[in-house]
Enzyme design. Structure first.
Site, mmCIF file in Angstrom:
data_model
loop_
_atom_site.group_PDB
_atom_site.id
_atom_site.type_symbol
_atom_site.label_atom_id
_atom_site.label_comp_id
_atom_site.label_asym_id
_atom_site.label_seq_id
_atom_site.Cartn_x
_atom_site.Cartn_y
_atom_site.Cartn_z
ATOM 1 C CB VAL A 263 -1.042 -0.131 1.318
ATOM 2 C CG1 VAL A 263 -1.978 1.442 1.155
ATOM 3 C CG2 VAL A 263 -1.159 -0.970 1.754
ATOM 4 C CB THR B 275 3.114 -0.303 5.829
ATOM 5 O OG1 THR B 275 4.357 -0.532 5.732
ATOM 6 C CG2 THR B 275 2.171 -0.727 6.587
ATOM 7 C CG ASP B 276 5.950 2.420 -0.095
ATOM 8 O OD1 ASP B 276 6.781 1.509 -0.073
ATOM 9 O OD2 ASP B 276 5.950 2.879 -1.462
ATOM 10 C CB ALA B 277 9.471 1.840 3.467
ATOM 11 C CG MET B 278 5.661 1.923 7.993
ATOM 12 S SD MET B 278 4.080 3.062 7.271
ATOM 13 C CE MET B 278 3.975 2.967 8.434
#
Length: 975
Positions: A257, A296-299
């Site tokens: 996402v 998630t995409d990288a936080m």
């Protein structure tokens, strides 16, 4: 050894369409999966389960402090996985083994490797970027790439690849997706995304579609800030979501996402899609029915990190419905905040436990229930396989796109009447491009500078200029690196002469080439594309790609399919069904030959199915190791001249009705009337069964007491001594006349007792007659006819007589240090004494060449007289000459042939009966096998510095190399 593969991949036929990610688990034992999941789940405390929701960034190019930090996160927090970034394969393997040994629950190892793990690891090959793949018209190739990427992951015990990118890149100014997308057409993106995904998942690697719900129409990089997309739900559903839905309908196992602000879905200010329940749960999981894992995409990206604190962002991501937090900024804070959220009721342990179970189910599918440490033996070789390298070349070739051919210059056909130049813009080192161009025609190479006016005037004098435009970048800044003044120069040049432009780099750079004609787009700039582009220009390969995006005036879908011109291409052994490992044995044989002083150096070239797949230069021109052998090194071909010169002329004369092979020398040569040569049948002479002496040392008749006779020779050239015999040795016209008289007057062999015809005995003598016969009929110098009719149109740049008169010298490997006749080292003048006395142009010797020119000429023979879309001989001419003529004589007309199935004769025992070729006294050989579509060229100067050196022959080096060539075919087919 490489397993046998065929280009007709049986890929799509075995695709199994499934409705959801969970159904992919039908391929495993669900009961065993449940037992393992329950066991592992029950072994963890609630807090340990929380760690499974986090996938931490790891690097193999950092220091021990970083490695110890990862150790601590594994031991203390029971994290669920690692995503590896930069480093090296061996280092990562050791670290993975170390980390897995510490893990209570096996770690899921992932990588963001869109174009293979070379994207992150050194010493590993890169596959093409997705924009390049978007140009390919056969999606089976994309599946094959996915399969090979899966192999890379398997070798490093990795499990999840954050690929493919299925964003539909409709915005040319997109700063972060662009070349990472398959293009702007949703159907093309979806089809290629499915193929890439299945290639990985069919071989046990979890694919991940990103960046949901679509990052293709942004002008902000989410690594730097939060992009806003103001499209309606209808538009998002029609374009951006289309590829995701296609992959989900098939078998997609996970989604990433993105950090995007899309008000149509969630209009809360600064609410990234990653943190939006309306996007992750309502849209992705409920509306679209996706039941795979949501990452998630990288936080650490600023699209989230700029607006939310570590820990807070992790909680919000889980509340939104994500299953795994990727690249958390602070694991300790994240877990602490999750525990607090559970206490507050924002999250429930039950909902998180459900996600942990799904993660464990995925780990079981990924093989983590039976984890084994990584073996580092030959690790890089196991990743960079020969098949992967072959596939990589095919991918780049199939992508290459001719976007304009207004002047119909592609492919180039005529070589002899065209003066070529190349011009290089922007590439620091474009040697591969220039050297490959030069394999097809003589090029003068230029590099763009600041003096455009003088450069324009210089290049305008050429018929065709090929421009290699490098420096095109993936960055949208500064016109992708394209300079307006350089493009204007190209336009100005096109107004004066024919220009072909190769744009090395991002397709979006083409928008700045408005008004430029005859353009090839390579999408990327690397050694492979620089090698393939010239092959397309000259028709060895066909351009088949289509633009996956609109770029300026070049519309999406543009792509002109060029024709091939039946010229030799250049590739890898596996492309033509040969095993590269077997061919490495040639190096050992050549090392033995050079170390044992059988020859100071040499060239070996192998072509099969129209591709040069082995071309190596060995050693030096001489034993003092001063000048290394290279592609341009030329050798005295000795008796190969017979078939590459005399037989070529005879085939021409015969098919044009100018001679009859069953008639006699006397029918065409008035000089032999009334002599013992008058009734010799031409066919018998070619078969070496006409009774001619094998060899007569005519040179001895011109030497008295070791001194050259002044009647024939002089140390200085002049009108009376106008042919070069050797350095500082010049011959008079009377010398050639005398040799001709001696040839005519020579005795024939005695007829074998009790026989009515002569048996086979190899002889040079007949080719003196063929030389004279040809010049009499053609009324043109022998060498000039060959050059005009054959060598120049074929693009042969080195083959010919009298090379020093054409400016060659340093390129020529010397032959003998002649202490008996010419008393000098022979370099650039023919070694054969009789040919030298004949003026250096003779029917039996005198040609010089490099390996490539010989291979081209032999390939034309394999193609029955056709090459470069030109016809040199009628279809039946070459087979008529190269076939065995009689049962008791192995030879063709002029051509030598094998003794089939025996370890004797001039060829490998594996050579087919249709094989033809010749060898030369100086250490040369050339063979073609029509059944295997095979050409073999061996060039050496074994006679340097003494012709008595017969080690090359005694050790059978040439034939042993030919054996290896055939064995490479058998090994490929049988493995």
């Amino acid at each position: 050894m490489l397993k046998k593969v065929t280009y007709t991949f049986l890929l799509l036929s075995c695709f199994t369409i499934v409705a959801s990610a969970q159904k992919i688990y039908s391929k495993i034992d669900r009961a065993s999966q449940k037992v393992w999941v329950d066991s592992v789940f029950n072994s963890m405390t609630p807090e340990e389960r929380l760690g499974q929701l986090f996938m931490v960034a790891a690097y193999s190019n950092r220091n021990e402090a970083h490695y110890a930090e990862i150790d601590s996160l594994i031991s203390k927090y029971n994290i669920g996985g690692l995503i590896f970034f930069q480093g090296g394969a061996g280092r990562q393997a050791h670290l993975t083994n170390r980390y897995q040994a510490k893990a209570k629950v096996p770690l899921a190892i992932a990588m963001d490797a869109e174009w293979g793990i070379g994207m992150r690891l050194d010493s590993i090959m890169d596959f093409p970027k997705q924009m390049t793949l978007g140009a390919i018209q056969d999606n089976r190739l994309i599946y094959e790439m996915g399969k090979e990427v899966a192999n890379q992951f398997k070798q490093l015990n990795m499990h999840i690849n954050f690929a493919p990118v299925v964003d539909v890149n409709v915005n040319p100014k997109n700063p972060v997706i662009g070349y990472r997308s398959f293009g702007e057409n949703k159907f093309n993106v979806a089809e290629k995304g499915v193929a890439y995904m299945k290639g990985m998942q069919d071989f046990g690697i979890m694919a991940n579609a990103k960046h949901f719900p679509g990052h293709g129409d942004t002008d902000v990089d989410s690594h730097a800030d939060l992009p806003v997309i103001n499209h309606s739900k209808e538009r998002m559903n029609d374009i951006e979501l289309y590829p995701f839905k296609a992959l989900m309908k098939d078998s997609l196992m996970s989604v990433m996402v993105a950090h995007l602000q899309i008000p149509a879905y969630d209009n809360r200010e600064k609410t990234p899609t990653t943190l939006s329940q309306k996007v992750v749960t309502d849209l992705l999981k409920n509306e679209l029915g996706f039941d795979g894992l949501a990452f998630t995409d990288a936080m650490n990206m600023q699209g989230v990190a700029k607006y939310y604190e570590p820990g807070e962002a992790d909680v919000r991501a889980l509340m939104a419905g994500n299953d795994i937090i990727l690249y958390p900024v602070d694991v300790a804070k994240g877990i602490d905040q999750v525990k607090k959220a559970i206490k507050k009721g924002d999250l429930t342990q039950a909902s998180l436990d459900y996600r942990v179970r799904r993660i464990l189910e995925a780990k079981y599918w990924l093989g983590l229930s039976k984890y084994k440490p990584i073996s580092t033996d030959n690790l890089t070789e196991r990743i960079n396989t020969s098949y992967a390298e072959m596939l990589n070349r095919i991918l780049y070739q199939k992508a290459m796109t001719v976007v304009d051919n207004t002047d119909e210059l592609l492919p180039i056909i005529r070589l002899d009447s065209t003066k070529f130049a190349s011009l290089d813009f922007g590439s620091a080192d474009n040697l591969e491009f220039q050297s490959t161009l030069s394999k097809y025609a003589k090029f003068d190479h230029f590099r763009a500078g600041t003096t455009y006016r003088s450069l324009l005037d210089s290049l305008a004098s050429y018929n065709t200029v090929v421009v290699g435009y490098g420096g095109i970048t993936n960055s949208t800044k500064d016109q992708h690196g394209v300079k307006s003044e350089e493009v204007q120069f190209i336009r100005d040049l096109q107004a004066k002469t024919n220009v072909i432009v190769v744009a090395f780099g991002n397709a979006y750079g083409l928008q700045f080439f408005d008004g430029v004609k005859n353009v090839i787009c390579t999408y990327e700039d690397n050694e492979i594309t620089r090698n393939i582009a010239p092959q397309i220009i000259f028709g060895a390969l066909r351009a088949e790609g289509k633009l996956p995006v609109t770029t300026g005036n070049f519309k999406s879908g543009t792509g002109i399919k060029t024709m091939t011109a039946s010229r030799l291409g250049f590739g890898l052994p596996e492309e033509v069904g040969m095993d590269s490992e077997t061919l490495k044995g040639i190096d050992d044989l050549m090392k033995k030959a050079i170390d044992g002083k059988a020859t100071p150096g040499g060239q070996v070239m192998v072509a099969r199915k129209g591709k040069v797949i082995f071309s190596k230069n060995y050693g030096y021109q001489t034993y003092d190791s001063l000048i290394a052998v290279n592609d341009e090194t030329m050798y005295d071909l000795a008796s190969i001249t017979k078939v590459m010169a005399s037989v070529q002329v005879l085939m021409y004369l015969n098919e044009n009705g100018l001679i009859d092979m069953n008639k006699t020398l006397g029918d065409y040569l008035p000089d032999v009337k009334g002599t013992n040569k008058e009734n010799l049948v031409i066919r018998d002479v070619l078969l070496h069964q006409a009774g001619l002496q094998p060899f007569i040392p005519f040179w001895k008749r011109t030497v008295e007491n070791g001194v050259l006779n002044d009647a024939y020779y002089s140390e200085t050239p002049g009108p009376s001594y106008n042919s070069t015999i050797a350095d500082h040795v010049y011959g008079s016209p009377a010398l050639a006349d005398s040799v001709w008289k001696w040839v005519i007057d020579a005795d024939l062999r005695k007829m074998p007792k009790g026989e009515e015809k002569y048996d086979y005995l190899y002889s040079d003598m007949g080719y003196y007659f063929f030389y004279k016969l040809a010049e009499n009929i053609l009324d043109k110098p022998f060498d000039a006819f060959l050059n005009d009719k054959l060598y120049a149109p074929l693009g042969l740049q080195t083959m010919g007589y009298l090379p020093t008169e054409k400016g060659f010298l340093a390129e020529i490997a010397p032959t003998e240090d002649d202490n008996l006749f010419r008393k000098t080292l022979l370099r650039g003048t023919v070694h054969d004494q009789g040919a030298a006395m004949f003026g250096g142009v003779a029917g039996h010797a005198g040609l010089f060449s490099n390996a490539l020119d010989l291979a081209i000429l032999m390939q034309m023979h394999l193609q029955l007289g056709q090459y470069g879309n030109q016809k040199y001989y009628k279809l039946n001419t070459i087979p008529a000459f190269t076939s065995q003529q009689t049962e008791d004589n192995r030879r063709g007309m002029g051509w030598d042939k094998p003794i089939v199935g025996k370890d004797e004769g001039p060829t490998s025992r594996y050579a087919s009966a249709s094989t033809f070729g010749h060898s030369g006294f100086t250490g040369t050989a050339v063979w073609a096998d029509p059944e295997q579509e095979l050409v073999y060229v061996f060039l050496a100067n074994r006679v340097y510095p003494n012709a008595d050196n017969t080690k090359l022959i005694q050790w059978n080096i040439r034939t042993k190399i030919q054996d290896l060539i055939y064995e490479s075919i058998w090994n490929f087919n049988n493995d």
